[in-house]
Enzyme design. Sequence first.
Site, PDB file in Angstrom:
ATOM      1  N   ARG A  53       0.836  -1.214   0.000  1.00  0.00           N
ATOM      2  CA  ARG A  53       0.000   0.000   0.000  1.00  0.00           C
ATOM      3  C   ARG A  53       0.865   1.256   0.000  1.00  0.00           C
ATOM      4  O   ARG A  53       0.524   2.252  -0.642  1.00  0.00           O
ATOM      5  CB  ARG A  53      -0.970  -0.014   1.184  1.00  0.00           C
ATOM      6  CG  ARG A  53      -1.990   1.127   1.100  1.00  0.00           C
ATOM      7  CD  ARG A  53      -3.096   1.010   2.124  1.00  0.00           C
ATOM      8  NE  ARG A  53      -2.587   1.139   3.485  1.00  0.00           N
ATOM      9  CZ  ARG A  53      -3.323   0.978   4.580  1.00  0.00           C
ATOM     10  NH1 ARG A  53      -4.613   0.686   4.468  1.00  0.00           N
ATOM     11  NH2 ARG A  53      -2.800   1.104   5.772  1.00  0.00           N
ATOM     12  N   LYS A 152      -2.535   7.141   1.036  1.00  0.00           N
ATOM     13  CA  LYS A 152      -2.211   7.438   2.437  1.00  0.00           C
ATOM     14  C   LYS A 152      -1.107   8.489   2.406  1.00  0.00           C
ATOM     15  O   LYS A 152       0.078   8.204   2.572  1.00  0.00           O
ATOM     16  CB  LYS A 152      -1.788   6.145   3.155  1.00  0.00           C
ATOM     17  CG  LYS A 152      -2.074   6.215   4.641  1.00  0.00           C
ATOM     18  CD  LYS A 152      -2.072   4.854   5.263  1.00  0.00           C
ATOM     19  CE  LYS A 152      -1.949   4.945   6.772  1.00  0.00           C
ATOM     20  NZ  LYS A 152      -3.002   5.715   7.421  1.00  0.00           N
ATOM     21  N   GLU A 185     -15.990   6.632   6.424  1.00  0.00           N
ATOM     22  CA  GLU A 185     -15.109   5.943   7.379  1.00  0.00           C
ATOM     23  C   GLU A 185     -14.907   6.831   8.591  1.00  0.00           C
ATOM     24  O   GLU A 185     -15.450   7.939   8.657  1.00  0.00           O
ATOM     25  CB  GLU A 185     -13.770   5.620   6.708  1.00  0.00           C
ATOM     26  CG  GLU A 185     -12.998   6.830   6.226  1.00  0.00           C
ATOM     27  CD  GLU A 185     -11.650   6.483   5.588  1.00  0.00           C
ATOM     28  OE1 GLU A 185     -11.086   5.432   5.900  1.00  0.00           O
ATOM     29  OE2 GLU A 185     -11.171   7.293   4.784  1.00  0.00           O
TER      30      GLU A 185
HETATM   31  N1  PMP Z   1      -9.057   4.957   7.283  1.00  0.00           N
HETATM   32  C1  PMP Z   1      -8.140   5.888   7.553  1.00  0.00           C
HETATM   33  C2  PMP Z   1      -8.404   7.300   7.183  1.00  0.00           C
HETATM   34  C3  PMP Z   1      -6.942   5.538   8.197  1.00  0.00           C
HETATM   35  O1  PMP Z   1      -6.016   6.465   8.472  1.00  0.00           O
HETATM   36  C4  PMP Z   1      -6.733   4.199   8.559  1.00  0.00           C
HETATM   37  C5  PMP Z   1      -5.473   3.806   9.266  1.00  0.00           C
HETATM   38  N2  PMP Z   1      -4.455   3.457   8.362  1.00  0.00           N
HETATM   39  C6  PMP Z   1      -7.734   3.251   8.239  1.00  0.00           C
HETATM   40  C7  PMP Z   1      -8.873   3.676   7.599  1.00  0.00           C
HETATM   41  C8  PMP Z   1      -7.560   1.803   8.556  1.00  0.00           C
HETATM   42  O2  PMP Z   1      -6.608   1.221   7.711  1.00  0.00           O
HETATM   43  P1  PMP Z   1      -5.709   0.008   8.200  1.00  0.00           P
HETATM   44  O3  PMP Z   1      -6.643  -1.017   8.714  1.00  0.00           O
HETATM   45  O4  PMP Z   1      -4.997  -0.419   6.991  1.00  0.00           O
HETATM   46  O5  PMP Z   1      -4.841   0.539   9.263  1.00  0.00           O
END
Ligand code: PMP
Length: 292
Positions: A53, A152, A185
Site C-alpha cells: 500500500r 495514504k 469511514e
Molecule cells: N481509514 C483511515 C483514514 C486511516 O487512516 C486508517 C489507518 N491506516 C484506516 C482507515 C484503517 O486502515 P488500516 O486497517 O490499513 O490501518
Amino acid sequence: MSELLIYYNGEYVPKSKATTSVYDHGFLYGDGVFEGIRAYNGRVFKLREHVDRLYDSATAIALKIPMTKEEMEEAILETLRRNNLRDAYIRPIVSRGNGDLGLDPRKCAKPNIFIISQEWGAMYGDLYETGLTGVTVAVRRNAADALSPNIKSLNYLNNILAKIEANEKGGDEAIFFDSNGYLSEGSGDNIFIIKNGKVYTPPTVNNLRGITRATAIELLEEMGIKVHVENLGMFDLYTADEIFVTGTAAEAAPLVKVDGRAIGTGKPGPVTKKMVEAFKRVTQSTGTPIFR
Ligand code: PMP
C-alpha cells in the site's frame, strides 16, 4: 534507557538527530506518503500488505521510492531489531524530498525515507470492552477525484478537521460521510454495521482500503458471516444493531453510541465481541518474525 533509533535515508540515527530540512516538501506541502503498521508478540502483522500500500500510495502521487519492497521490509524489521521492539507501532514515511519554496516536485532531488517505531499496546484500553462513542462530522471526506482517500498521503488535514469536530463534540471517533451523503469511514479507521445478523461495510472508493478491514472481512467469512459491501447512509448508522471500527491503531473496536444515541443495546453486541476476539487471536499468532 538509550534513545530510540530511527531509520533515516539508510542510517539508524538517534531520535534527537532524526531531523529533516524545512525545505522538505513533506513538511512544506504534505507531499509524501506513509504507513501505520503494528508488531505483536515479535511479529509484524501484514507487513507485505502495508508495504504494497505504501508503494501504491507513492505510485498514485508519481513518487518513486528509491528502494525495493524487499529492502523496505528489511529496513522496517531492522529498525525494530535495533530498538529491541516486539510489540510496536511502526511509521514508515517517504517524502518527496528537499526542494525549494515552489510546489514543483521536480525541484526535489530525492525522497527522504524515515522509519519511526515505538513500543505500543492497546490504543483504546478499556474501550474494547465498553465501546467507543462516535460523532458524525459536518466536514465531508475528501472526494476521490480531488485527493483520493486511498492515497495514504502526508496530507491528513481532512482527517484532522474531522478529529477536531469529534473532540469539540465530545466523541472518541469522527464518522465521515462523503459529498454524496454515503457513509465513508472514521478519521483513522473503517466502519462496519451489523443489522439483523448481516454485516455491512461501505465500498472503498471514498475511504481507505483498510488492511484491518480486509482482515475483518476474512475473519467474519471464516466464521460463516458474509460481509455485504454496499453504499450506506445515516439511516443505516442510527438504526444499526451493532457497529465496530477497524484500523491498525484502533484494531477492531466496538462503537456503542453515535451522536449521543445508543446503538442497539448501547453495549458491544455478539458479532462485534467475536470480531474483537478473533482479531486479537490473529494478530498474536501470525505475521513476519522480527528476530530470526
Ligand atoms: N481509514 C483511515 C483514514 C486511516 O487512516 C486508517 C489507518 N491506516 C484506516 C482507515 C484503517 O486502515 P488500516 O486497517 O490499513 O490501518
